[in-house]
Design an enzyme around this catalytic site. Structure first.
Site, PDB file in Angstrom:
ATOM      1  N   TYR A 278       5.978  -8.645   8.367  1.00 60.12           N
ATOM      2  CA  TYR A 278       5.702  -7.208   8.473  1.00 60.12           C
ATOM      3  C   TYR A 278       5.950  -6.731   9.903  1.00 60.12           C
ATOM      4  CZ  TYR A 278       2.931  -7.926   4.189  1.00 60.12           C
ATOM      5  OH  TYR A 278       2.500  -8.255   2.918  1.00 60.12           O
TER       6      TYR A 278
ATOM      7  N   ASP B 171      -6.780   2.012   7.962  1.00 60.30           N
ATOM      8  CA  ASP B 171      -5.433   2.519   8.235  1.00 60.30           C
ATOM      9  C   ASP B 171      -5.472   4.049   8.373  1.00 60.30           C
ATOM     10  OD1 ASP B 171      -5.510   3.611   5.676  1.00 60.30           O
ATOM     11  OD2 ASP B 171      -4.253   2.059   4.794  1.00 60.30           O
TER      12      ASP B 171
ATOM     13  N   ASP C 236       0.835  -1.199   0.000  1.00 58.01           N
ATOM     14  CA  ASP C 236       0.000   0.000   0.000  1.00 58.01           C
ATOM     15  C   ASP C 236       0.874   1.256   0.000  1.00 58.01           C
ATOM     16  OD1 ASP C 236      -2.283  -1.483   0.069  1.00 58.01           O
ATOM     17  OD2 ASP C 236      -2.560  -1.330   2.237  1.00 58.01           O
TER      18      ASP C 236
ATOM     19  N   ARG D 234      -3.768  -4.507   7.811  1.00 54.22           N
ATOM     20  CA  ARG D 234      -4.660  -3.483   8.369  1.00 54.22           C
ATOM     21  C   ARG D 234      -5.971  -4.103   8.840  1.00 54.22           C
ATOM     22  NH1 ARG D 234      -7.220  -1.165   3.203  1.00 54.22           N
ATOM     23  NH2 ARG D 234      -6.022  -2.225   1.569  1.00 54.22           N
TER      24      ARG D 234
END
Length: 242
Positions: A77, A91, A49, A184
Site C-alpha cells: 500500500y 481515517d 475501504d 489506518r
C-alpha cells in the site's frame, strides 16, 4: 466404458485487475461488473475501504476458486498519515475526535518510531469500524450505534515500511505487510506512539501477491468493453495455473 468429455475453457474463467476509484465499495465494483457483463460468478480477492483506491482483484467464473490464494498474498500500500488528527474511524471519513499540535515532529522521529515499533511481527487491535464480527454482528454496525467493545489484538507482519515524503503534518509512506493488516490502524498507532495522534488521509493498494496495480484497468476502460473484448483484459485461469 463411457468417455468423459472435459468442458472447453470458458473465456470468463479467470481474474480481472481493477483500479478501484475512491467512494466505491468493493461490493459496488463487483456488482457493477457482474451485472453489466451478465456474469454468473464474480467476487473479489480482498476488500478495499471506500476511501481507498488501487488494486482490486475480481475473481470471475472458476477464478473464484482462487479466492484463498489471492486473499492470502502479501499486500503493498501507499498512504498518507495525517499527524495530529484523531478520528473515530482512524481515517479521513470519520469525525474528528481530537487535534494536537504536531509541528515539532520530524521525519527522523517518524522513521525511528516505525523502525522500533512497527516492523516485523507485531500485534494490532482492529478498529471498531471494520467488517470483523462479534457474535455474528459486524463491528461497524455496533460502531454506528455508538457502541465500542473490547477487541482481541491480531498478529500481522510488516516486511517493509518506508517514508516517501514528509511535509508536516502529512507523511506519505509505502508499506508491505501480511493480509489482514489495517493500514489506518498503523497510522493511528504511529500517531499515538509520537504522542500527537494520527489518522489516514489517503490509501492506495499497489500490489497483492505477484499482482500489480500497473496491470489494472480503470472502471471506465472496463465498461467500454463488450463481452468479447472483456476477455482481452482478463488473466485466464489456465494462465494463472501454469
Amino acid at each position: 466404458m463411457r468417455n468423459r468429455r472435459r468442458r472447453a475453457p470458458d473465456p470468463y474463467d479467470g481474474i480481472l485487475l481493477v483500479d478501484k476509484p475512491t467512494d466505491w465499495t468493493s461490493h459496488d465494483v463487483v456488482a457493477k461488473i457482474r451485472n453489466y457483463f451478465k456474469l454468473s460468478k464474480c467476487g473479489h480477492g480482498g476488500t478495499l475501504d471506500p476511501l481507498a483506491t488501487g488494486l482490486l482483484v475480481l475473481l470471475i467464473g472458476k477464478g473464484t476458486k482462487l479466492s484463498d490464494r489471492i486473499m492470502n498474498g502479501d499486500k503493498v500500500y501507499e498512504g498518507t498519515l495525517h499527524l495530529g488528527v484523531t478520528t473515530n474511524t482512524q481515517d479521513a471519513d470519520g469525525e474528528i475526535l481530537e487535534e494536537k499540535d504536531a509541528s515539532h515532529v520530524t521525519r527522523e522521529m517518524v522513521e525511528n518510531v516505525i523502525a522500533e515499533q512497527f516492523m516485523g511481527p507485531i500485534e494490532q487491535i482492529p478498529p471498531m469500524v471494520s467488517a470483523i464480527k462479534k457474535d455474528g454482528v459486524p463491528l461497524y454496525k455496533m460502531a454506528r450505534k455508538g457502541q465500542e467493545i473490547e477487541r482481541e489484538p491480531r498478529k500481522i507482519e510488516v516486511f517493509e515500511f518506508d517514508v516517501l515524503e514528509f511535509e508536516n503534518p502529512l507523511v506519505k509512506f509505502r508499506v508491505k505487510s501480511t493480509k489482514g493488516t489495517y493500514v489506518r490502524t498503523l497510522a493511528f498507532d504511529i500517531g499515538n506512539a509520537l504522542g500527537v495522534g494520527g489518522s489516514l488521509d489517503a490509501l492506495r493498494r499497489t500490489g497483492s501477491g505477484p499482482l500489480s496495480v500497473d496491470k489494472a484497468y480503470t472502471l471506465d476502460e472496463i465498461l467500454a468493453c463488450d463481452r468479447e473484448t472483456l476477455c482481452e483484459k482478463m488473466i485466464l485461469l489456465e494462465d494463472l495455473l501454469k
